[in-house]
Design an enzyme around this catalytic site. Structure first.
Site, PDB file in Angstrom:
ATOM      1  N   CYS A  51      20.603  38.969  70.785  1.00 44.37           N
ATOM      2  CA  CYS A  51      19.644  37.881  70.896  1.00 44.37           C
ATOM      3  C   CYS A  51      18.289  38.410  70.423  1.00 44.37           C
ATOM      4  CB  CYS A  51      19.559  37.400  72.342  1.00 44.37           C
ATOM      5  SG  CYS A  51      18.233  36.183  72.594  1.00 44.37           S
ATOM      6  N   ASP A  58      25.225  39.217  72.131  1.00 48.30           N
ATOM      7  CA  ASP A  58      25.910  37.942  71.991  1.00 48.30           C
ATOM      8  C   ASP A  58      27.289  38.238  71.417  1.00 48.30           C
ATOM      9  OD1 ASP A  58      23.945  36.080  72.853  1.00 48.30           O
ATOM     10  OD2 ASP A  58      22.868  36.393  70.974  1.00 48.30           O
ATOM     11  N   VAL A  73      36.826  39.169  48.630  1.00 46.48           N
ATOM     12  CA  VAL A  73      36.217  40.193  49.465  1.00 46.48           C
ATOM     13  C   VAL A  73      37.309  41.136  49.971  1.00 46.48           C
ATOM     14  CG1 VAL A  73      36.290  38.838  51.609  1.00 46.48           C
ATOM     15  CG2 VAL A  73      34.609  40.673  51.349  1.00 46.48           C
ATOM     16  N   GLU A  74      37.036  42.414  49.938  1.00 49.19           N
ATOM     17  CA  GLU A  74      37.972  43.422  50.447  1.00 49.19           C
ATOM     18  C   GLU A  74      37.855  43.442  51.965  1.00 49.19           C
ATOM     19  OE1 GLU A  74      39.666  46.648  52.018  1.00 49.19           O
ATOM     20  OE2 GLU A  74      37.480  46.831  51.809  1.00 49.19           O
ATOM     21  N   SER A  75      38.974  43.374  52.667  1.00 46.62           N
ATOM     22  CA  SER A  75      38.966  43.131  54.110  1.00 46.62           C
ATOM     23  C   SER A  75      38.338  44.256  54.933  1.00 46.62           C
ATOM     24  CB  SER A  75      40.374  42.825  54.616  1.00 46.62           C
ATOM     25  OG  SER A  75      41.239  43.900  54.382  1.00 46.62           O
ATOM     26  N   HIS A  92      22.388  32.593  66.645  1.00 50.26           N
ATOM     27  CA  HIS A  92      23.775  32.331  66.248  1.00 50.26           C
ATOM     28  C   HIS A  92      23.852  31.639  64.886  1.00 50.26           C
ATOM     29  CE1 HIS A  92      24.355  33.494  70.299  1.00 50.26           C
ATOM     30  NE2 HIS A  92      24.550  32.310  70.852  1.00 50.26           N
ATOM     31  N   GLU A  93      23.032  30.607  64.730  1.00 50.98           N
ATOM     32  CA  GLU A  93      23.046  29.837  63.488  1.00 50.98           C
ATOM     33  C   GLU A  93      22.657  30.700  62.292  1.00 50.98           C
ATOM     34  OE1 GLU A  93      21.927  27.204  66.994  1.00 50.98           O
ATOM     35  OE2 GLU A  93      21.277  29.168  66.245  1.00 50.98           O
TER      36      GLU A  93
END
Length: 150
Positions: A51, A58, A73-75, A92-93
């Site tokens: 936060c 969070d 994207v490579e995992s 969060h957003e």
């Protein structure tokens, strides 16, 4: 092209975790099936960030769904990138939108959506949703349709 020739740095190497936000950890490789539309889905049930006001952790489940174009994207690099949010202070957003924008910059997918299912804080949970469809294509319309349904 062989996977070994794609210049991936994380895959097959000892894992060094970075706990400060770092989009430079993301790596991409060539999509071998550009003629097909298909979904790639990732689920990270142990995402953490801080936060920006209280510094408290969070926790969230981050879901990433995309339709690749030329790059994917490579995992392992994605996992390390998501872990890099551990000491990152953001709402969060902002986390969800940052993740989406970093992945767009990396691979220019046809379509992508990122959902954050954050655990409750103070009795309320937040579930931000962000998406993108390549402008001027049917994926732009897909983004509008999925956004309306969310």
């Amino acid at each position: 092209m062989k996977r070994e020739d794609e210049g991936l740095q994380s895959l097959g190497q000892e894992t060094n975790y970075v706990f400060n936000y770092n989009p430079g950890l993301l790596e991409a490789f060539q999509n071998r099936h550009t003629e097909n539309d298909y979904w790639v889905r990732f689920n990270c049930p142990e995402f953490t960030s801080l936060c920006p006001i209280t510094g408290q952790p969070d926790f969230a489940e981050i879901r990433i769904n995309y339709v690749p174009d030329q790059l994917m994207v490579e995992s392992k690099s994605l996992k390390l990138y998501l872990f890099s949010f551990r000491n990152h202070g953001d709402f969060h957003e902002d986390c969800v939108n940052t993740i989406m924008k970093d992945l767009i910059k990396l691979m220019q997918p046809k379509y992508i959506e990122v959902i954050g299912l954050f655990t409750p804080r103070g009795g309320i949970s937040i579930h931000p949703f962000a998406n993108y469809g390549k402008p001027g294509t049917k994926y732009e319309q897909l983004a509008e349709e999925r956004f309306r349904k969310y």
